[in-house]
Design a protein around this motif. Structure first.
Motif, mmCIF file in Angstrom:
data_model
loop_
_atom_site.group_PDB
_atom_site.id
_atom_site.type_symbol
_atom_site.label_atom_id
_atom_site.label_comp_id
_atom_site.label_asym_id
_atom_site.label_seq_id
_atom_site.Cartn_x
_atom_site.Cartn_y
_atom_site.Cartn_z
ATOM 1 N N LYS A 1 -9.854 29.444 -7.803
ATOM 2 C CA LYS A 1 -8.810 28.444 -8.071
ATOM 3 C C LYS A 1 -9.417 27.134 -8.550
ATOM 4 C CE LYS A 1 -4.791 26.304 -5.672
ATOM 5 N NZ LYS A 1 -3.828 25.993 -6.724
ATOM 6 N N LYS A 2 -10.598 26.858 -8.089
ATOM 7 C CA LYS A 2 -11.219 25.590 -8.483
ATOM 8 C C LYS A 2 -12.744 25.693 -8.445
ATOM 9 C CE LYS A 2 -11.481 21.164 -9.335
ATOM 10 N NZ LYS A 2 -11.443 20.772 -10.750
ATOM 11 N N ASP A 3 -13.347 25.468 -9.544
ATOM 12 C CA ASP A 3 -14.802 25.335 -9.688
ATOM 13 C C ASP A 3 -15.599 26.626 -9.519
ATOM 14 O OD1 ASP A 3 -14.507 22.552 -10.057
ATOM 15 O OD2 ASP A 3 -14.478 22.245 -7.885
ATOM 16 N N TYR B 1 -9.627 26.687 -0.121
ATOM 17 C CA TYR B 1 -9.393 25.770 -1.239
ATOM 18 C C TYR B 1 -9.084 24.351 -0.763
ATOM 19 C CZ TYR B 1 -6.490 23.711 -4.979
ATOM 20 O OH TYR B 1 -5.929 22.878 -5.906
ATOM 21 N N TYR C 1 -15.034 18.672 -1.249
ATOM 22 C CA TYR C 1 -15.971 19.159 -2.258
ATOM 23 C C TYR C 1 -17.228 19.714 -1.588
ATOM 24 C CZ TYR C 1 -18.780 19.557 -6.424
ATOM 25 O OH TYR C 1 -19.545 20.063 -7.436
ATOM 26 N N LEU D 1 -9.940 18.372 -5.813
ATOM 27 C CA LEU D 1 -9.246 19.514 -6.400
ATOM 28 C C LEU D 1 -8.613 19.086 -7.716
ATOM 29 C CD1 LEU D 1 -7.673 20.792 -3.080
ATOM 30 C CD2 LEU D 1 -9.646 21.731 -4.282
ATOM 31 N N ASP E 1 1.276 21.889 -4.805
ATOM 32 C CA ASP E 1 0.219 22.836 -5.145
ATOM 33 C C ASP E 1 0.194 23.948 -4.089
ATOM 34 O OD1 ASP E 1 -1.948 23.914 -6.452
ATOM 35 O OD2 ASP E 1 -3.417 22.544 -5.555
ATOM 36 N N ILE F 1 -3.248 29.848 -8.890
ATOM 37 C CA ILE F 1 -3.938 28.709 -9.501
ATOM 38 C C ILE F 1 -2.919 27.688 -9.983
ATOM 39 C CG2 ILE F 1 -5.412 27.991 -11.423
ATOM 40 C CD1 ILE F 1 -6.959 30.599 -11.047
ATOM 41 N N ASN G 1 -5.457 16.039 -2.143
ATOM 42 C CA ASN G 1 -6.091 16.957 -3.091
ATOM 43 C C ASN G 1 -7.111 16.245 -3.977
ATOM 44 O OD1 ASN G 1 -4.588 18.982 -2.018
ATOM 45 N ND2 ASN G 1 -3.192 19.204 -3.741
#
Ligand SMILES: Cc1cc2nc3c(=O)[nH]c(=O)nc-3n(C[C@H](O)[C@H](O)[C@H](O)COP(=O)(O)OP(=O)(O)OC[C@H]3O[C@@H](n4cnc5c(N)ncnc54)[C@H](O)[C@@H]3O)c2cc1C
Ligand code: SF4
Ligand code: FES
Ligand code: FES
Lengths: 776, 161, 340
Positions: free
Chosen positions: C142-144, C127, C131, C46, C121, C198, C41
């Motif tokens: 959930k992220k960004d 997800y 990146y 993440l 997680d 999340i 992760n």
């Protein structure tokens, strides 16, 4: 010029084979087992920089500007590269150069390369990538090949003669196909499709470049095609090829996935020249999925006509091939998709119409069984269905249509040795076919399929009349023989093969042979590890070179002993006098005598194919000096509640001519079969609705673990080819093909459903089972 | 940067590396033990398998900073250990892999051999199902696994002698 | 290579030290157990903590020990391999040891801990990516990012709990022992979860799971775990179901629990379905009938979503099949239910 000489398939002396056919160790086995073997990423050079690639997040876009100023200002960044610095296009096929190392005008799939940074370490290079600003004009992305076929705009490649999205079209007819419709006892017409799969070699691509102070450049790369990389580098860098050295270190698998020149090779070379420092680029696993060049998805329509007794009278094929974003080997793929289907069965009339289109996806290319695995799947399933309709045993229908040995296919390909009938016998016997096919309990089934493949072709990627394979031999006074070959050992064992052949010719133990390969400074050219050409071509070249030395050694010893040449036997490192005198000496002594007589000992050997192929445009593509043949029988279990297909066992009988080392041949048969089986039930190189690879990892792209691989039983059939090295043919790609339809046909035997669209997911199986239930 | 004190193949090695580096990076790029391979760098393939106190462990998911108290065995450690015990040639498991043709491209094999080694240390007479289970975290793309099983069986026989 | 973000690593040797190190930093810190979830992760960006608190030196967190009252204490740092191969655990809590045995592959079970598995997680195909990949997608809530790609227009993340041991621990009524800045607490595992992909836990990431306690099993307690996945090893669950059955001296079920996983943010207990089993007797018609009913009800209660990879309609079709098979396996003691 000995290039086209035939060496015969017999052992060189009168003592039979001493090395060939034996279960010898590989020349590099222990080095690999102990961690001593050096792969590209194991190379660390003083002062080496690490480079990373900036990739496009868009599937189709125009690159309007790339601003690298902030990246260049970052501490630790030593070199930055953009497309404009490498404007010359390349492509493995010289007629279709449509790739740039870094985008110059457009990006064509998510993951296409845009810029690169070399820095003191990877962390810094990555940080710098974030600072590069790229302005894109987003274009419509074409993901569906059907759409690409009919949509000329936007053209994924502009400035071509064709103003559309068609990469290549081939339409060939042999005989009169339509005339067979009338009066045919059976006409079967169906659609089939093959999905996208990739090679997933365990080693990710890596390249290291070192600028030399004398103005030369050395590139180490995980490539299967050192020679083509050498040529492409020279072209793109505009550097005299004599100033470039390309070396393939130990390679962690290729399967066709490393047979194109790749952007990282140009990028590290250019960055090394720019910075004056060694530069390495190692791709992440995700980047390997973007580099792809995997199996082309194909939508296939087949129509076969046959007589009541199962004799095929015509085959008509129409194929739509999804090429992805670049040409790669696409021209060849398009031909192979039709040209390689005309054995092991006789097609009296045959037509194929293949169209390869561009789409905004990672480029497709050659994966093990290049171009012919997909049509083979479709046709073998169709043939099975014909057998079923006519009430003929599936193995029997294949025998009835056997094309034979020493014959020619309808499209003008010369077939020499052909052990297909024995392959069928072997799998029939091994699978206990007669007692079990059609008789297993519901949910279990047996299926069969056959195939053929090339042992190289006489179509060199760029036209030239020079040998396709060359070797050079050097004899040392210590007794060591060093063989230099341009051939790429990608794990298939070609360096070992060379050692066995030279040892056999010179009457040595394989441990007396040192093979130096795939180094353009040291080794004579070989075209590379693709199209299953290495054993056949490099093998013949090795025998050619060694035989010259053999003659000299025998002559020198005969002269010394004052006997006839035929009385001198070279065997296992000893030289024996067969005359009454019954003497012997070591091979080292013999080498010394030969060196005294002939001066420094060395030789070259070469191979080139004879004139082959049909007399029509494209007739040489797929024309091979020898074809291998395979039959597979597969046993499956279908869980009718979950739809899961378990491939319990696959028997694979493969005609490889002569098995130069049965262990290695078996490994190729088993490895091919396992890979094919996985394409049926597990693997899918899938893009999601955004054009993004749906899971570019070895977690989500599911290659089989030990618990998923079927039991494999390989049977070697040796038809002894008249032109192969001691009679050998290929074994590395052929044995993948018929695995797939054999499994499909076994599913039919198990539960009565005909699956024509790969992959066979459990959901598809359940759906088909439900439909079958409704029908009944 | 942090100075790591690692016990690798019987040696105590002090090596400075960035604190966030994995064991795999430190082994390969700082200590120069490049026998441990990287095929995915996130736990999906097993190419980076090393033994920590005899237990197969993924070096790509182990921080160098968390393994200082363990005895680390990499593929390079087997042959010398075998010689130190008076053996000849390579370690019997390595040798069996070679004899059985299990080493095609060889890239998966350092990890595979170490998994096999750990299995045989625990279970000198594994069944074929036990072999498959124990190797099921090491992907091999070349062999189809059959010759690998044969090698493990051969090594098991050999080790009993 | 796939780079980790830069961070410092702390190696505490007591629980208290670990808690202190977790808090003594302005930025983010994360606990690291086996690292088999956190490391990938972090490589995917993440999580980008500035500090990693590695738990490997805390003796208290290791070991599997039977307590005087017959309950079992499993240190959070016990590896999944420890759990799977522990003979008494296997006899007393078959669903747990089967679930642990089916996590991933051998090396990951040697590294991954039970505590890490509980604290895993949630997972989603949009997800658990690099990146770069997520940036090409435009990220997600959930992220960004701001959108959900599973439920278009959705306001809540539905990433799936994918920890194989969680449903088993749920059926067993496990209690979790946490340590935080104020001391120690114990909570039933059923209270841990919240319906938010999340962060699907009611404790903060700064709280340390020290041990997992399993109550003493009843005299004839049976169990099984069923796991759907593509491959025989390595893969996360596409659907998982844990079963506990308690039988009285006559062989009649007097209590039962079912819990599914790999559906949505929380492990999913199937209480109504479990109730149908009570009063039935394995080996008799009543049980066989109840199994069919439970399987049908489970299919109604479990609605796989296109969050994790795989065809979610197919996953749904498998709910009843795996539930049925797992129930039979629990009754017969021949779990786990797994295709290899
Ligand atoms: C290829 C692959 C396949 C996998 N397959 C599966 C599978 O099939 N099933 C499955 O369930 N899992 C799977 N996993 C995930 C993982 O390996 C396991 O869930 C494992 O149990 C995680 O434990 P760990 O100790 O490694 O956790 P870590 O990675 O160390 O930690 C995971 C999370 O929990 C937190 N944490 C860890 N310990 C504690 C603690 N004591 N107190 C508080 N917080 C803590 C960490 O901060 C982190 O956020 C897989 C992973 C990989 C890489
Ligand atoms: S369900 Fe998936 S896509 Fe939706 S917000 Fe959660 S992680 Fe992102
Ligand atoms: S490199 Fe560690 S598991 Fe793949
Ligand atoms: S030998 Fe090549 S991956 Fe196993």
């Amino acid at each position: 010029m000995a290039a086209r000489d035939q060496h015969g398939s017999e052992a060189p002396g009168d003592q039979g084979f001493r090395v060939v056919g034996k279960e010898n160790r590989k020349v590099d086995g222990l080095a690999k087992a102990t961690g001593e073997a050096i792969y590209t990423d194991d190379i660390m050079l003083p002062g080496m920089l690490h480079a990373k690639m900036l990739r496009s997040p868009h599937a189709h876009a125009r690159v309007l500007s790339v601003d690298t100023s902030k990246a260049e200002a970052l501490e630790g960044v030593v070199g930055v590269l953009v497309g404009a610095e490498l404007p010359i296009r390349y492509g493995v096929i010289p007629w279709t150069p449509d790739e740039n190392a870094l985008a110059t005008d457009k990006v064509r799939f998510i993951g296409d390369e845009v810029a690169a940074v070399a820095a003191v370490d990877e962390d810094t290079a990555l940080e710098a990538l974030d600072l590069i600003e790229v302005e894109y004009e987003i274009l419509e992305a074409i993901l569906d090949p059907q759409k690409a076929l009919v949509t000329p705009e936007p053209a994924i490649h502009e400035g071509r003669k064709r103003r559309d999205n068609i990469s290549k079209h081939v339409d060939l007819e042999f005989g009169d196909v339509d005339a067979q419709l009338e009066g045919a006892d059976i006409v079967l017409e169906e659609d089939y499709s093959f999905h996208s799969t990739t090679h997933a070699p365990m080693e990710p691509h890596c390249a290291v470049a070192q600028p030399n102070s004398n103005g030369r450049l050395t590139l180490w790369s995980s490539t299967q095609i050192t020679h083509y990389v050498h040529r492409a580098l020279s072209r793109v860098l505009e550097l005299d090829p004599a100033r470039i050295r390309v070396i393939q270190p130990c390679l962690g698998g290729g399967f066709g996935g490393k047979s194109d020149p790749f952007s990282l090779e140009f990028v590290v070379a250019k960055l090394a020249l720019k910075t004056g420092r060694p530069v390495k680029m190692l791709w992440t696993r995700e980047e390997v999925f973007y580099a792809h060049r995997g199996r082309h998805p194909m939508q296939m329509h087949y129509r076969t006509t046959a007589k009541k007794d199962g004799t095929i009278t015509s085959v008509d094929a129409k194929l739509l091939i999804d090429g992805g974003s670049y040409s790669s080997f696409g021209l060849v793929t398009t031909y192979y998709s039709g040209q390689l289907l005309t054995g092991p069965y006789n097609f009296p009339n045959y037509r194929f119409d293949s169209t390869r289109v561009f789409t905004n996806k990672p480029p497709n290319g050659p994966k093990r069984g290049h171009g012919s695995v997909q049509p083979r799947f479709a046709f073998e399933v169709q043939l099975d269905e014909i057998a079923n309709r006519l009430g003929i045993d599936p193995i029997e229908i294949r025998r009835r249509n056997f094309i034979g040995a020493d014959t020619e296919t309808v499209n003008g390909q010369r077939i020499s040795s052909n052990g297909f009938m024995q392959c069928l016998d072997e799998v029939e016997d091994a699978s206990d076919w007669k007692a079990r096919h059609g008789k297993l309990p519901h949910g279990r089934g047996l299926g069969v399929a056959g195939s053929m493949y090339i042992s190289g072709t006489n179509y060199p990627v760029y036209p030239n009349k020079m040998p396709q394979a060359g070797v050079q031999l050097k004899i040392d006074r210590s007794g060591l023989v060093t063989v230099f070959t341009g051939g790429n050992d990608i794990g298939q064992g070609s360096n070992s093969m060379v050692a066995y052949l030279v040892a056999e010719e010179l009457g040595l133990l394989p441990t007396s042979i040192h093979v130096v390969s795939a180094d353009t400074d040291l080794c004579p050219v070989d075209l590379g590890a693709y199209s299953s050409r290495v054993t056949f071509m490099v093998g013949n070249a090795a025998i050619d070179g060694a035989r010259k030395l053999r003659k000299q050694i025998i002559e020198a010893v005969a002269k010394h002993w004052e006997v006839e040449a035929r009385d001198v036997r070279l065997m296992d490192g000893t030289v024996i006098d067969l005359s009454e005198a019954a003497r012997s000496m070591t091979h080292v002594e013999a080498f010394h005598l030969a060196e005294e007589l002939f001066d420094t000992l060395g030789s070259t050997g070469a191979y080139n194919t004879p004139e082959l192929g049909g007399d029509y445009r494209g007739g040489t593509i797929g024309a091979s000096p020898a074809y291998s043949f395979t039959a597979h029988a597969a046993e499956v279990e279908v869980d009718t509640e979950t739809g899961r297909i378990t491939v319990l066992k696959v028997w694979a009988a493969h005609d490889c001519g002569r098995a130069l080392n049965p262990i290695i041949v078996r490994g190729q048969i088993e490895g091919s079969t396992y890979m094919g089986a996985a394409e049926v039930v597990l693997e899918n190189h899938d893009l999601n609705r955004f054009g993004l690879h749906s899971g570019p990892s070895l977690l989500d792209y599911r290659i089989p673990t030990s618990l998923d691989a079927p039991d494999l039983e390989a049977r070697i059939v040796e038809s002894i080819d008249p032109e192969g090295p001691y009679g050998a043919k290929e074994a590395g790609e052929g044995p993948l093909h018929s695995t797939i339809p054999a499994i499909a046909n076994a599913v039919f035997d198990a539960v009565g459903i005909r699956l024509r669209h790969l992959p066979f997911t459990p959901a598809k199986v359940l759906k088909a089972l439900r439909e079958l239930e409704e029908q009944n | 940067m942090r100075v790591f004190r690692l016990q690798v193949n019987g040696d105590t090695v002090e090596v400075a590396a960035p604190e966030h580096w994995t064991l795999l990076e430190v082994l390969r790029y700082k200590i120069g033990l490049t026998g441990s391979k990287q095929g995915c760098d996130k736990g999906d393939c097993g190419a980076c398998t090393v033994l920590l106190d005899g237990v197969p462990t993924l070096a790509c998911l182990s921080l160098a900073a968390t393994v200082e108290t363990s005895a680390i065995t990499t593929i390079e450690g087997l042959l010398p250990a075998h010689r130190a015990n008076g053996g000849e040639g390579a370690d019997p498991v390595q040798d069996a892999f070679d004899r059985c043709g299990a080493l095609q491209c060889g890239f998966c094999q350092p990890g595979m051999i170490l998994s096999a080694k750990a299995l045989l240390a625990k279970n000198p007479n594994p069944t074929s199902q036990e072999i498959k289970q124990s190797l099921s975290g090491n992907l091999c793309r070349c062999t189809g696994y059959t010759q690998i099983y044969e090698a493990v069986v051969l090594a098991a026989k050999g080790e009993q002698v | 290579m796939l780079r980790l973000p830069k961070f410092e690593v702390k190696n505490p040797s007591t629980v208290e030290e670990a808690i202190a190190m977790m808090h003594a930093i302005d930025g983010e810190a994360r606990f690291l157990a086996g690292g088999t979830d956190l490391n990938p992760n972090m490589k995917h960006r993440l999580f980008t903590p500035e500090r990693v608190v590695a738990l490997g030196g805390i003796e208290e967190m290791f070991g599997i020990t039977q307590q005087e009252d017959g309950s079992m204490r499993i240190g959070a740092m016990a590896t999944l391999a420890n759990v799977a191969s522990h003979a008494e655990l296997g006899l007393a809590y078959p669903a747990l040891s089967q679930a642990a045995l089916l996590v991933s592959g051998p090396q990951l079970r040697n590294m991954g801990t039970l505590g890490g598995n509980v604290m895993l997680d949630t997972r989603c195909q949009w997800y658990n990516q690099t990146y770069f990949w997520r940036s090409a997608l435009g990220f997600c809530m959930k992220k960004d990012g701001t959108k959900c790609h599973v439920i278009e227009g959705g306001s809540k993340c539905v990433a799936a709990a994918s920890n194989d041991t969680a449903p088993a621990l749920m059926t067993l009524g496990a209690e979790l022992e946490f340590a935080n800045a104020t001391g120690r607490t114990r909570m039933p595992i059923a209270d841990l979860w919240q319906a938010d992909g999340i962060w699907n836990k009611k404790v903060a990431h700064t709280e340390l799971l020290v041990a997992i306690h399993l109550p003493k099993p009843s005299a004839d307690q049976r169990g099984a775990y069923g796991k759907l996945r593509d491959r025989g090893s390595i893969d996360f669950p596409l659907f998982g179901i844990a079963i506990r059955l308690d039988l009285d001296a006559q062989g009649t079920i007097f209590d039962a629990a079912l819990c599914a996983v790999a559906l949505q943010a929380r492990p999913w207990p199937l209480k109504k379905a479990a109730a149908l089993l009570c009063g039935t007797k394995p080996g008799e018609e009543s049980f066989t009938e109840a199994v069919e009913q439970v399987a049908a009800l489970a299919a109604k209660q479990c609605r796989p979503m296109p969050n994790i990879p795989g065809d979610h309609e197919y996953r749904h079709a498998m709910v009843s099949v795996y539930t049925k098979r797992a129930l039979l396996a629990a009754a017969n003691g021949d779990g786990p239910v797994h295709h290899v």
